[in-house]
Design a protein around this motif. Sequence first.
Motif, PDB file in Angstrom:
ATOM      1  N   ASP A   1      -7.651  11.026  -8.444  1.00 36.68           N
ATOM      2  CA  ASP A   1      -8.887  11.224  -7.686  1.00 36.68           C
ATOM      3  C   ASP A   1      -8.683  12.315  -6.634  1.00 36.68           C
ATOM      4  O   ASP A   1      -7.639  12.388  -5.986  1.00 36.68           O
ATOM      5  CB  ASP A   1      -9.271   9.896  -7.009  1.00 36.68           C
ATOM      6  N   ASP A   2      -9.693  13.189  -6.472  1.00 36.07           N
ATOM      7  CA  ASP A   2      -9.600  14.303  -5.525  1.00 36.07           C
ATOM      8  C   ASP A   2      -9.389  13.816  -4.091  1.00 36.07           C
ATOM      9  O   ASP A   2      -8.618  14.407  -3.330  1.00 36.07           O
ATOM     10  CB  ASP A   2     -10.857  15.171  -5.582  1.00 36.07           C
ATOM     11  N   ASP A   3     -10.072  12.747  -3.712  1.00 31.37           N
ATOM     12  CA  ASP A   3      -9.937  12.226  -2.352  1.00 31.37           C
ATOM     13  C   ASP A   3      -8.504  11.755  -2.094  1.00 31.37           C
ATOM     14  O   ASP A   3      -7.945  11.989  -1.019  1.00 31.37           O
ATOM     15  CB  ASP A   3     -10.904  11.067  -2.116  1.00 31.37           C
ATOM     16  N   GLU A   4      -7.927  11.098  -3.083  1.00 31.75           N
ATOM     17  CA  GLU A   4      -6.550  10.619  -2.949  1.00 31.75           C
ATOM     18  C   GLU A   4      -5.582  11.795  -2.824  1.00 31.75           C
ATOM     19  O   GLU A   4      -4.655  11.777  -2.017  1.00 31.75           O
ATOM     20  CB  GLU A   4      -6.190   9.768  -4.167  1.00 31.75           C
ATOM     21  N   TRP A   5      -5.827  12.843  -3.624  1.00 39.30           N
ATOM     22  CA  TRP A   5      -4.962  14.021  -3.588  1.00 39.30           C
ATOM     23  C   TRP A   5      -5.046  14.718  -2.229  1.00 39.30           C
ATOM     24  O   TRP A   5      -4.029  15.091  -1.646  1.00 39.30           O
ATOM     25  CB  TRP A   5      -5.364  14.994  -4.695  1.00 39.30           C
ATOM     26  N   VAL A   6      -6.262  14.872  -1.701  1.00 38.76           N
ATOM     27  CA  VAL A   6      -6.452  15.510  -0.395  1.00 38.76           C
ATOM     28  C   VAL A   6      -5.775  14.684   0.692  1.00 38.76           C
ATOM     29  O   VAL A   6      -5.128  15.225   1.596  1.00 38.76           O
ATOM     30  CB  VAL A   6      -7.956  15.705  -0.101  1.00 38.76           C
ATOM     31  N   LYS A   7      -5.891  13.379   0.609  1.00 38.89           N
ATOM     32  CA  LYS A   7      -5.290  12.499   1.608  1.00 38.89           C
ATOM     33  C   LYS A   7      -3.769  12.651   1.633  1.00 38.89           C
ATOM     34  O   LYS A   7      -3.165  12.770   2.701  1.00 38.89           O
ATOM     35  CB  LYS A   7      -5.676  11.047   1.309  1.00 38.89           C
ATOM     36  N   THR A   8      -3.146  12.666   0.465  1.00 38.16           N
ATOM     37  CA  THR A   8      -1.685  12.819   0.412  1.00 38.16           C
ATOM     38  C   THR A   8      -1.247  14.197   0.904  1.00 38.16           C
ATOM     39  O   THR A   8      -0.221  14.323   1.571  1.00 38.16           O
ATOM     40  CB  THR A   8      -1.146  12.594  -1.012  1.00 38.16           C
ATOM     41  N   ARG A   9      -2.033  15.225   0.592  1.00 39.05           N
ATOM     42  CA  ARG A   9      -1.691  16.572   1.066  1.00 39.05           C
ATOM     43  C   ARG A   9      -1.778  16.661   2.591  1.00 39.05           C
ATOM     44  O   ARG A   9      -0.926  17.272   3.233  1.00 39.05           O
ATOM     45  CB  ARG A   9      -2.623  17.621   0.453  1.00 39.05           C
TER      46      ARG A   9
END
Length: 130
Positions: free
Chosen positions: A60-68
Amino acid sequence: MVQGSRQWHEKFPFDLLGYRTTVRTLVGATPYLLVNGNEAVIHVEVEISSFWIVDEAEIDDDEWVKTRLEKISLIDEKRLAAVCHGQLYQKRMARAYNKKVRPQKFEVGQQVLKHIIPYQAEAKGKFASS
């Protein structure tokens, strides 16, 4: 392995990787860590996901942005820790140097040894003007 000095460009990437992944005493971290926020690893072990890996893994894009964003905040913390470590290192070095220095006070009329350097009309070697 490369033989001779004419093929230095073939060894250069390995030397550069070695330099970037060696811990520096002054900051207590590797240059790679301070720039990228994580230690250098072999390509097989890479866990930082790029866009095409995210696409294939269907993350999920939101999950990826959060980890970044979490990784970016960790980079700032590591840089701050490196600055603090560098300041502590400089204080330790100054303290070690100052232990060896013996202060001396000279008074008017006291005899001291003076070294007179002979005058050279033309500078030679690295001191010559270009």
